[in-house]
Design an enzyme around this catalytic site. Structure first.
Site, short mmCIF file in Angstrom:
data_model
loop_
_atom_site.label_atom_id
_atom_site.label_comp_id
_atom_site.label_asym_id
_atom_site.label_seq_id
_atom_site.Cartn_x
_atom_site.Cartn_y
_atom_site.Cartn_z
N LYS A 151 0.80 -1.23 0.00
CA LYS A 151 0.00 0.00 0.00
C LYS A 151 0.83 1.28 0.00
CE LYS A 151 -3.85 -0.36 2.43
NZ LYS A 151 -4.70 -0.65 3.62
N ARG B 224 -6.99 -7.73 -7.64
CA ARG B 224 -7.71 -9.00 -7.68
C ARG B 224 -9.19 -8.71 -7.93
NH1 ARG B 224 -10.49 -8.12 -2.86
NH2 ARG B 224 -9.25 -7.12 -1.25
N LYS C 295 -0.93 3.05 9.15
CA LYS C 295 -1.43 1.88 8.42
C LYS C 295 -0.30 0.91 8.11
CE LYS C 295 -5.24 3.67 5.59
NZ LYS C 295 -5.62 3.92 4.19
N ILE D 6 -9.29 11.35 7.34
CA ILE D 6 -10.32 12.19 6.72
C ILE D 6 -11.63 11.95 7.48
CG2 ILE D 6 -11.56 12.68 4.55
CD1 ILE D 6 -8.60 13.23 4.19
N GLY E 92 -8.31 -6.14 4.42
CA GLY E 92 -9.49 -6.62 5.11
C GLY E 92 -9.89 -5.73 6.28
N GLU F 274 -1.34 8.39 6.99
CA GLU F 274 -2.26 9.23 6.21
C GLU F 274 -3.01 10.14 7.15
OE1 GLU F 274 -5.01 6.72 4.12
OE2 GLU F 274 -3.58 6.24 2.55
N LYS F 275 -3.42 11.29 6.64
CA LYS F 275 -4.30 12.14 7.42
C LYS F 275 -5.63 11.40 7.56
CE LYS F 275 -6.00 16.62 8.30
NZ LYS F 275 -5.80 16.48 9.74
N GLU G 260 -9.31 2.17 -5.15
CA GLU G 260 -10.15 2.68 -4.06
C GLU G 260 -9.79 4.13 -3.74
OE1 GLU G 260 -11.34 -1.38 -1.71
OE2 GLU G 260 -9.85 -0.11 -0.74
P1 ADP Z 1 -13.22 -6.36 -0.64
O1 ADP Z 1 -14.19 -6.77 0.39
O2 ADP Z 1 -13.33 -4.96 -1.02
O3 ADP Z 1 -13.11 -7.29 -1.80
P2 ADP Z 1 -11.42 -6.79 1.45
O4 ADP Z 1 -10.21 -5.96 1.70
O5 ADP Z 1 -12.54 -6.74 2.42
O6 ADP Z 1 -11.83 -6.40 0.01
O7 ADP Z 1 -10.95 -8.30 1.28
C1 ADP Z 1 -11.66 -9.34 0.66
C2 ADP Z 1 -11.43 -10.61 1.41
O8 ADP Z 1 -10.06 -10.86 1.59
C3 ADP Z 1 -12.04 -10.57 2.78
O9 ADP Z 1 -12.52 -11.85 3.06
C4 ADP Z 1 -10.87 -10.18 3.66
O10 ADP Z 1 -11.04 -10.67 4.97
C5 ADP Z 1 -9.71 -10.84 2.96
N1 ADP Z 1 -8.44 -10.09 3.03
C6 ADP Z 1 -8.06 -9.06 2.26
N2 ADP Z 1 -6.82 -8.67 2.55
C7 ADP Z 1 -6.38 -9.45 3.54
C8 ADP Z 1 -5.16 -9.56 4.27
N3 ADP Z 1 -4.10 -8.77 4.04
N4 ADP Z 1 -5.09 -10.49 5.23
C9 ADP Z 1 -6.14 -11.30 5.47
N5 ADP Z 1 -7.29 -11.27 4.79
C10 ADP Z 1 -7.42 -10.37 3.84
P1 ADP Z 2 -7.90 -2.21 3.51
O1 ADP Z 2 -6.66 -2.60 2.78
O2 ADP Z 2 -8.00 -2.86 4.83
O3 ADP Z 2 -9.11 -2.34 2.66
P2 ADP Z 2 -8.01 0.68 3.08
O4 ADP Z 2 -6.80 1.53 3.05
O5 ADP Z 2 -8.65 0.36 1.78
O6 ADP Z 2 -7.67 -0.66 3.85
O7 ADP Z 2 -9.09 1.35 4.04
C1 ADP Z 2 -10.25 0.68 4.45
C2 ADP Z 2 -11.24 1.69 5.01
O8 ADP Z 2 -10.68 2.41 6.11
C3 ADP Z 2 -11.66 2.77 4.02
O9 ADP Z 2 -12.68 2.35 3.18
C4 ADP Z 2 -12.10 3.88 4.97
O10 ADP Z 2 -13.37 3.65 5.49
C5 ADP Z 2 -11.10 3.76 6.10
N1 ADP Z 2 -9.94 4.63 5.82
C6 ADP Z 2 -8.78 4.28 5.24
N2 ADP Z 2 -7.94 5.33 5.15
C7 ADP Z 2 -8.58 6.39 5.67
C8 ADP Z 2 -8.24 7.78 5.89
N3 ADP Z 2 -7.08 8.25 5.54
N4 ADP Z 2 -9.19 8.57 6.48
C9 ADP Z 2 -10.38 8.09 6.87
N5 ADP Z 2 -10.74 6.81 6.70
C10 ADP Z 2 -9.87 5.96 6.12
MG MG Z 3 -9.46 -1.35 0.88
#
Ligand code: ADP
Ligand code: ADP
Ligand code: MG
Length: 455
Positions: free
Chosen positions: A116, A292, A158, A203, A164, A200-201, A275
């Site tokens: 990331k 993916r 982060k 938001i 997830g 990250e800030k 995203e």
């Molecule tokens: P989305 O729901 O937008 O497809 P998610 O980030 O929620 O993306 O991930 C999809 C699936 O993969 C979920 O079942 C989540 O728990 C799992 N997952 C995603 N990234 C990870 C990770 N780094 N470690 C463990 N599980 C993950």
């Molecule tokens: P993941 O890999 O677990 O999906 P993301 O970086 O996509 O992580 O962030 C998952 C969620 O966390 C976002 O959809 C948002 O709701 C919250 N989030 C992530 N970054 C920020 C941010 N900088 N400020 C506020 N909310 C955030």
């Molecule tokens: Mg995400």
């Protein structure tokens, strides 16, 4: 030509992939852990093999066993689904080394985008706005203080390899940053195999809006529109919908343009999701790319009429995307509710067990993607998501009516589910008026609402 695919996953996505393979006359091999010996995907596949014991690292994440099996059973390709090995570049590399097609991007593209903090650097170099934050991985606590002072509290630390919704901490003061930094770093190492953190800030009250993209080996880059995933709990998506009128046409087009530029700028091949979070002034900031297929991909399928798994397979098979951006038509509105075996009244505690009675909703514009059946026992070891209800209709308003009707039709007995919770969310004023945001459930909804009980 791809003739045989090993599906390296379980649950609804394994079933989803096998269905498309059947329609394409591609043979399938299902793998399953000991606990999953009654799982639907193994019955639907042409062949099925127990890959190992219940432990994920010994079964669904066991790279060497999966590659060995794919070679032994003469599979040309592996589809990783989502979760598990889908964003593991070692797995993609080993597939490449063994001349097995990995249905996803190359190892190189994955390294660039699935980490990331590196993805942030990549998109900054392409001139796309990211959330203000660190330039890359934070070298130490001192650098964390420096960046936080520059961008202003609150900030999020982060995990670079997080996912997830896990591996994130909101920090409001320098003292909190001091006491959280080392814990976050060691937690990240334990959970994601790397202690790297970035910042990250934070938001306040944003919307989560993402864009489905595809690239192929012929320099084509397209988008299939956006999805609003602002209804979340603990940073995990709860329900998703195709883009409404929250953004103007011009704002949507700017978002799509940025997403396609990322595909072009990285020569990305395959399916991906870009995203963004959108603040209250409608400024959008890149947060990450998922390299993916996504859980909520059916929403896009419903409004475009395009089978995204089929498109993934086609691209992996060295074919060009068979349509142009102009030929893609977005029609109507779609909403997806994630159906989980869990108890909302008990902090959403998972509720595994035997399904003793099941009625799956149907009708025009109604789809239920699941792997459960009557008599199936949900094991306590994996994700609590047991299905996804997806509805399509001409407008958001009509779609809300339809998904209410479909939610009323579902019967799942034997385990507790979040169906009633989903019903109250769909009918909350904030959702109906399209003014919810990522912390709506935690900040407003759970505080005020009496959640109806299931069963
Ligand atoms: P989305 O729901 O937008 O497809 P998610 O980030 O929620 O993306 O991930 C999809 C699936 O993969 C979920 O079942 C989540 O728990 C799992 N997952 C995603 N990234 C990870 C990770 N780094 N470690 C463990 N599980 C993950
Ligand atoms: P993941 O890999 O677990 O999906 P993301 O970086 O996509 O992580 O962030 C998952 C969620 O966390 C976002 O959809 C948002 O709701 C919250 N989030 C992530 N970054 C920020 C941010 N900088 N400020 C506020 N909310 C955030
Ligand atoms: Mg995400």
């Amino acid at each position: 030509m791809i003739k045989k695919i090993l599906v390296a996953n379980r649950g609804d996505i394994a079933v989803r992939i096998i269905r498309t393979c059947k329609e394409l006359n591609i043979k399938t091999v299902a793998i399953y852990s000991k606990a999953d010996s009654e799982c639907l995907h193994r019955y639907l596949a042409d062949e099925s093999i127990c890959i190992g014991p219940n432990n994920i690292s010994k079964s669904y994440n066991n790279i060497d066993n999966i590659i060995y099996l794919a070679l032994k059973l003469e599979c040309d390709a592996i589809h990783p689904g989502f979760g598990f090995l889908s964003e593991n570049h070692e797995f993609a590399r080993k597939c490449e080394e063994n001349n097995i097609i990995f249905i996803g991007p190359s190892k190189k593209q994955m390294v660039l985008m699935s980490d990331k903090s590196r993805a942030r650097e990549t998109v900054i170099s392409l001139g796309i706005k990211v959330v203000p934050g660190s330039d890359g991985v934070l070298k130490n606590k001192e650098e964390a203080f420096e960046v936080a002072n520059k961008i202003g509290y609150p900030v999020i630390i982060k995990a670079s390899n997080g996912g997830g919704g896990k591996g994130m901490r909101i920090v409001y003061t320098q003292d909190e940053l001091f006491s959280n930094f080392d814990i976050a770093s060691s937690e990240s190492l334990a959970s994601f195999g790397s202690s790297d953190l970035y910042m990250e800030k934070f938001i306040e009250n944003p919307r989560h809006i993402e864009v489905q993209v595809f690239g192929d080996r012929f320099s084509n880059a397209i988008h299939l529109g956006g999805r609003d995933c602002s209804m979340q709990r603990k940073n995990q998506k709860v329900l998703e919908e195709s883009l409404s009128n929250y953004l103007s046409e011009e704002e949507k087009n700017n978002l799509y343009k940025s997403a396609v530029n990322i595909v072009k700028g990285t020569n990305y091949i395959g399916a991906g999701t870009i995203e963004f979070i959108v603040d209250k002034h409608k400024n959008f900031y890149f947060i990450e790319m998922n390299t993916r297929i996504q859980v909520e991909h059916p929403v896009t399928e419903m409004i475009t009429g395009i089978d995204l798994i089929k498109l993934q397979i086609l691209i992996a098979d060295n074919k060009p995307i068979p349509f142009t951006q102009k030929e893609i038509v977005f029609k109507g509105h779609a909403i997806e509710c994630r159906i989980n075996a869990e108890i909302p009244e008990e902090e959403f505690k998972p509720c595994p067990g035997e399904i003793t009675s099941l009625n799956i909703p149907g009708g025009f514009g109604t789809r239920f993607d699941t792997f459960v059946y009557c008599g199936y026992t949900i094991p306590p070891l994996y994700d609590s998501m047991i299905g996804k209800l997806i509805c399509w209709s001409e407008s958001r308003e009509e779609c809300i009516k339809k998904i209410n009707r479909a939610l009323d039709e579902i019967i799942i007995e034997g385990v507790r589910t979040n169906i009633d919770f989903q019903k109250s969310l769909i009918n909350s004023e904030a959702f109906l008026e399209d003014r919810h945001y990522t912390k709506f459930i935690e900040n407003e909804f759970l505080g005020n609402k009496q959640i109806a009980t299931t069963i």
